[in-house]
Design a protein around this motif. Sequence first.
Motif, PDB file in Angstrom:
ATOM      1  N   GLN A  43      29.554  27.039   7.545  1.00 15.22           N
ATOM      2  CA  GLN A  43      30.505  27.705   8.427  1.00 15.22           C
ATOM      3  C   GLN A  43      29.905  28.123   9.768  1.00 15.22           C
ATOM      4  OE1 GLN A  43      33.679  27.736   7.622  1.00 15.22           O
ATOM      5  NE2 GLN A  43      33.107  26.706   5.737  1.00 15.22           N
ATOM      6  N   ILE A  44      28.622  27.877   9.975  1.00 15.10           N
ATOM      7  CA  ILE A  44      27.974  28.290  11.216  1.00 15.10           C
ATOM      8  C   ILE A  44      28.206  27.229  12.298  1.00 15.10           C
ATOM      9  CG2 ILE A  44      25.766  28.765  12.338  1.00 15.10           C
ATOM     10  CD1 ILE A  44      24.818  29.895   9.676  1.00 15.10           C
ATOM     11  N   SER A  83      30.325  37.140  13.956  1.00 18.78           N
ATOM     12  CA  SER A  83      30.659  35.806  14.453  1.00 18.78           C
ATOM     13  C   SER A  83      30.055  34.736  13.551  1.00 18.78           C
ATOM     14  CB  SER A  83      30.118  35.643  15.874  1.00 18.78           C
ATOM     15  OG  SER A  83      30.319  34.341  16.313  1.00 18.78           O
ATOM     16  N   ASN A  84      30.788  33.637  13.358  1.00 13.26           N
ATOM     17  CA  ASN A  84      30.213  32.515  12.623  1.00 13.26           C
ATOM     18  C   ASN A  84      29.526  31.536  13.589  1.00 13.26           C
ATOM     19  OD1 ASN A  84      32.511  31.438  13.745  1.00 13.26           O
ATOM     20  ND2 ASN A  84      33.077  30.260  11.948  1.00 13.26           N
ATOM     21  N   SER A  85      29.389  31.952  14.836  1.00 11.45           N
ATOM     22  CA  SER A  85      28.636  31.186  15.825  1.00 11.45           C
ATOM     23  C   SER A  85      27.242  31.800  15.945  1.00 11.45           C
ATOM     24  CB  SER A  85      29.309  31.224  17.191  1.00 11.45           C
ATOM     25  OG  SER A  85      30.550  30.561  17.148  1.00 11.45           O
TER      26      SER A  85
END
Length: 127
Positions: free
Chosen positions: A39-40, A121-123
């Motif tokens: 998911q990143i 955040s998944n970033s």
Amino acid sequence: MKLQEKKRSEKMHKNEAAQNYYSYADSIGKNMAFIPFTQIHYKMNKPSHEILVYFTKDNLILVNGVQVEKTDLEHYIKALPSDKPNKFMFCFAKDLSFGNYIQDKIVLQSVKLPIPIENVSNSEFIY
């Protein structure tokens, strides 16, 4: 990053339940361990807002520019003042070794954030 984008865009043989992991040798538990990264989303720039937790190549952690010890990270984050839930962005030095990246990810997994998961955040930002 391109390999990750290619995998996301593939339609043939796609299994929605499949996950991607980084593996490493857990020297304490003396076994193979895994960190999920499905998911990143990796971004190669510096985010312009939110609370930045930055891991340097010299094993330092900076939270919005303030150096924080790994052992104090959870306490420091919980003590941050805010009138609304903070949004956290995790950033890494572009010249960080893969081994140090995995060690920093382990540190992050051990931190119990006092916020709803949607405020993380998944970033991940690499610069």
